[in-house]
Enzyme design. Sequence first.
Site, PDB file in Angstrom:
ATOM      1  N   SER A 299      -9.421  52.841  34.915  1.00 19.70           N
ATOM      2  CA  SER A 299     -10.549  52.346  35.687  1.00 19.70           C
ATOM      3  C   SER A 299     -10.510  52.849  37.135  1.00 19.70           C
ATOM      4  CB  SER A 299     -10.549  50.815  35.607  1.00 19.70           C
ATOM      5  OG  SER A 299     -11.810  50.272  35.794  1.00 19.70           O
ATOM      6  N   LYS A 324     -10.903  54.751  30.807  1.00 21.76           N
ATOM      7  CA  LYS A 324     -11.834  53.617  30.871  1.00 21.76           C
ATOM      8  C   LYS A 324     -12.838  53.907  31.971  1.00 21.76           C
ATOM      9  CE  LYS A 324     -13.626  49.461  31.252  1.00 21.76           C
ATOM     10  NZ  LYS A 324     -14.679  49.087  32.213  1.00 21.76           N
ATOM     11  N   GLN A 328     -18.678  46.971  33.623  1.00 21.91           N
ATOM     12  CA  GLN A 328     -19.175  45.732  33.037  1.00 21.91           C
ATOM     13  C   GLN A 328     -19.474  44.706  34.133  1.00 21.91           C
ATOM     14  OE1 GLN A 328     -16.319  47.322  31.676  1.00 21.91           O
ATOM     15  NE2 GLN A 328     -17.725  48.170  30.175  1.00 21.91           N
TER      16      GLN A 328
END
Length: 389
Positions: A299, A324, A328
């Site tokens: 991330s 990733k 979200q």
Amino acid sequence: MINKKNLLIISPIILSLFFLGGLYIGANLDYLVSNPTDPGFKKLKQVYKELTQNYLNKDDIIFKKAEYGAIKGFVDSINDQYTYFMEPDETKDFLDSINGSFEGIGAEVGLNEDKQIIVIAPLEGTPAQKAGLLPQDIILTINETSTAGMTLEKGVSLIKGKKGTVVNLTIKRENEKEPIIILIERGLIKIPVLKLNIINNSIAHIKLFNFNENASEEFNKVAQQILSLGIDKIILDLRYNPGGILQEAVEIGSWFIEKGKIIASEQYSDGTLKNYNSLGNGQLANLNLVVLINKGSASASEILAGALFDHNKAPLVGETTFGKGTVQVLKNFNDGSTLRVTVSKWLLPKGTSINKEGVKPTILIKMDKIPKNDKQDLQLQKAIEILTK
């Protein structure tokens, strides 16, 4: 809501920072089936009518459970491991896990594309790390209960527990023929931010463990210390860093990347882009830098590593990162339940998507287990070699 900052999110046992504002929707099953917005809901309405009118034991119908089941079925049909619905108890457990400290094993977990529960990263100094859990370990059983078909929230609830108790994990590890059983004694988990170590009085080794809301503030202190010492060589260690708040990564990246240059872009479903540019601190931009990455870098840590590489600020040493690259947000409902939904994806400065691909190192050095000391850390030793030759 965390200052309206955009977040990079990964499903957690111990750490994930979400956009906690949201949409308060008083949804209920009766409204859902009586006001369908798609022809596909007509069958749901028919089933609802049949059960409520003709089922033998109508009093046994628990409408809230039916509502949650219908919602989860709809969400699960999307087949996105990062989009899911959490009931109130699951939401509470999740929110408790991001409040700085709690009792558990100290590992970040998620779902892979096969919906298996996997380890993303064990955190520094935690029982999970000390027991030898590694990124990409697949958890097959928890206390002898199979995880096949298990939701992430259920898995997390089974792994968490009171300090001093033991959880039994059976894992499948890459390059190992047989499953491995690992017993982990749960402890009080305090989420660290970073650690600075000065190597040979000439190299600043910064281990950045996550990008929580204090990360840039803590990094600023360390950066000022490095400048005051006159050190011109830095190892930025993003291994086992599962991500966090994007804005924290942007602020830290701004120490190395000149003002106005893109650190990351967010691409929405309609193709529009939102750029996140360096804020222009740049005081470390001309220092010699090496970045360490591995399979536990995910991330926000992947974005920072990729941005530094795209802007020719540092070689990347280690292994390909987790991959990733989607965003979200958490939508809150008035009964305490929540919907976590993927809304966009991240692109590196040169337009590359990291989702499912990760960031590849410029110098590949694999390590199958966590080293006991710095001398055994081949990736760290390579970074030192690069900076001292």
